[in-house]
Motif scaffolding. Structure first.
Motif, PDB file in Angstrom:
ATOM      1  N   VAL A 128       0.616  -1.039  -0.167  1.00  0.00           N
ATOM      2  CA  VAL A 128       0.289   0.239  -0.251  1.00  0.00           C
ATOM      3  C   VAL A 128       1.636   0.869   0.021  1.00  0.00           C
ATOM      4  O   VAL A 128       1.555   1.044   0.808  1.00  0.00           O
ATOM      5  CB  VAL A 128      -0.796  -0.010   0.881  1.00  0.00           C
ATOM      6  CG1 VAL A 128      -1.812   1.011   1.412  1.00  0.00           C
ATOM      7  CG2 VAL A 128      -1.586  -0.937   1.459  1.00  0.00           C
ATOM      8  N   PHE A 129       0.597   1.972  -0.052  1.00  0.00           N
ATOM      9  CA  PHE A 129       1.296   3.708  -0.880  1.00  0.00           C
ATOM     10  C   PHE A 129       0.511   5.224  -0.789  1.00  0.00           C
ATOM     11  O   PHE A 129      -0.537   4.398  -0.735  1.00  0.00           O
ATOM     12  CB  PHE A 129       2.012   3.718  -2.611  1.00  0.00           C
ATOM     13  CG  PHE A 129       2.688   2.430  -2.827  1.00  0.00           C
ATOM     14  CD1 PHE A 129       4.203   2.488  -2.901  1.00  0.00           C
ATOM     15  CD2 PHE A 129       2.376   1.646  -3.429  1.00  0.00           C
ATOM     16  CE1 PHE A 129       4.935   1.299  -3.264  1.00  0.00           C
ATOM     17  CE2 PHE A 129       3.185   0.414  -4.088  1.00  0.00           C
ATOM     18  CZ  PHE A 129       4.618   0.000  -4.127  1.00  0.00           C
ATOM     19  N   ASP A 130       0.955   6.183   0.177  1.00  0.00           N
ATOM     20  CA  ASP A 130       1.442   6.735   0.175  1.00  0.00           C
ATOM     21  C   ASP A 130       0.742   7.926  -1.416  1.00  0.00           C
ATOM     22  O   ASP A 130       1.196   7.401  -2.523  1.00  0.00           O
ATOM     23  CB  ASP A 130       1.182   7.911   1.247  1.00  0.00           C
ATOM     24  CG  ASP A 130       2.729   8.010   0.438  1.00  0.00           C
ATOM     25  OD1 ASP A 130       3.396   8.065  -0.368  1.00  0.00           O
ATOM     26  OD2 ASP A 130       3.919   8.562   1.596  1.00  0.00           O
ATOM     27  N   SER A 131      -0.060   9.037  -1.146  1.00  0.00           N
ATOM     28  CA  SER A 131      -0.086   9.583  -2.243  1.00  0.00           C
ATOM     29  C   SER A 131       0.800  10.208  -3.105  1.00  0.00           C
ATOM     30  O   SER A 131       1.373  10.084  -4.471  1.00  0.00           O
ATOM     31  CB  SER A 131      -1.305  11.037  -2.046  1.00  0.00           C
ATOM     32  OG  SER A 131      -0.574  12.028  -1.010  1.00  0.00           O
ATOM     33  N   GLY A 132       1.915   9.588  -2.483  1.00  0.00           N
ATOM     34  CA  GLY A 132       3.670  10.362  -3.063  1.00  0.00           C
ATOM     35  C   GLY A 132       3.773   9.377  -3.627  1.00  0.00           C
ATOM     36  O   GLY A 132       5.495   9.143  -4.099  1.00  0.00           O
ATOM     37  N   GLY A 133       3.352   8.100  -3.319  1.00  0.00           N
ATOM     38  CA  GLY A 133       3.859   6.619  -3.947  1.00  0.00           C
ATOM     39  C   GLY A 133       4.969   6.399  -2.908  1.00  0.00           C
ATOM     40  O   GLY A 133       6.042   5.179  -3.522  1.00  0.00           O
ATOM     41  N   HIS A 134       5.124   6.354  -1.328  1.00  0.00           N
ATOM     42  CA  HIS A 134       5.800   6.004  -1.086  1.00  0.00           C
ATOM     43  C   HIS A 134       5.139   4.458  -0.364  1.00  0.00           C
ATOM     44  O   HIS A 134       3.608   4.911   0.123  1.00  0.00           O
ATOM     45  CB  HIS A 134       6.717   6.722   0.435  1.00  0.00           C
ATOM     46  CG  HIS A 134       7.166   8.098  -0.242  1.00  0.00           C
ATOM     47  ND1 HIS A 134       7.048   8.905  -0.763  1.00  0.00           N
ATOM     48  CD2 HIS A 134       8.808   7.770   0.289  1.00  0.00           C
ATOM     49  CE1 HIS A 134       7.509   9.952  -1.920  1.00  0.00           C
ATOM     50  NE2 HIS A 134       8.743   9.326  -1.329  1.00  0.00           N
ATOM     51  N   PRO A 135       6.055   3.460  -0.065  1.00  0.00           N
ATOM     52  CA  PRO A 135       5.623   2.608   0.774  1.00  0.00           C
ATOM     53  C   PRO A 135       4.965   2.607   1.936  1.00  0.00           C
ATOM     54  O   PRO A 135       5.655   3.635   3.267  1.00  0.00           O
ATOM     55  CB  PRO A 135       6.224   1.370   0.442  1.00  0.00           C
ATOM     56  CG  PRO A 135       7.049   2.294   0.686  1.00  0.00           C
ATOM     57  CD  PRO A 135       7.156   3.342  -0.202  1.00  0.00           C
TER      58      PRO A 135
END
Length: 182
Positions: free
Chosen positions: A35-42
């Motif tokens: 699952v990733f945040d809106s910035g693409g970080h896990p």
């Protein structure tokens, strides 16, 4: 268990190997996805165990209704679930080599890939569905004889009708000929 097998930045789901739960004796298929945040970080991982009886009962109903065999394979060609109709003569322990080659050729394609291929033994026609971000491939196989049965049945009916119409026309022509000559 899947945490070690999945890269932190991998966006597609990953399957583990089916295993038998010691408490319930059910066969389960582990599945995980990052699952990733809106910035693409896990930010984490979702893991689930899917009961293989669910797939088995669902695909058995579809296989019986369609007169086919349906198999669920992982991307390495291992059988996860296989449902055959009562008339099917073929039960495979590994994916057909012609289907496997076709699926591997489509790995680079993104999105949903559907294709059909004649099996290696030329007795079965296969259709498969592969989605690039999901690690399962659904293969739908039907005996060529089953596929062609309806066509052959219609062909026989049309031939019979054509023969009957021809005979009827010949009898009428003969009766007309007798009538004219008397």
């Amino acid at each position: 268990y899947l945490r070690l097998a999945i890269n932190a930045y991998q966006k597609s789901a990953i399957l583990g190997m089916p295993y038998q739960n010691k408490k319930t004796n059910q066969f389960l298929l582990p599945l995980a996805r990052n699952v990733f945040d809106s910035g693409g970080h896990p930010v984490g991982q979702i893991q689930a165990d899917i009961d293989l009886n669910y797939f088995q009962s669902f695909y058995e109903r579809v296989a019986n209704d369609a007169g086919a065999g349906i198999s669920l394979y992982d991307r390495d060609g291992r059988v996860i679930v296989q449902a055959q109709n009562a008339l099917s003569r073929h039960k495979l322990t590994k994916i057909d080599s012609a289907v496997e080659t076709s699926i591997k050729l489509s790995y680079s394609e993104t999105g949903r890939v559907e294709s059909s291929v004649i099996g290696s033994d030329a007795a079965i026609t296969y259709s498969y569905l592969k989605m690039s971000d999901f690690p399962l491939v659904v293969v739908f196989g039907r005996d060529i004889d089953t596929v062609l049965f309806e066509y052959q049945k219609r062909l026989e009916q049309r031939l019979l009708f054509a023969v009957l119409v021809t005979l009827f026309t010949l009898v009428l022509a003969f009766l007309l000929y007798k009538k004219i000559n008397h």
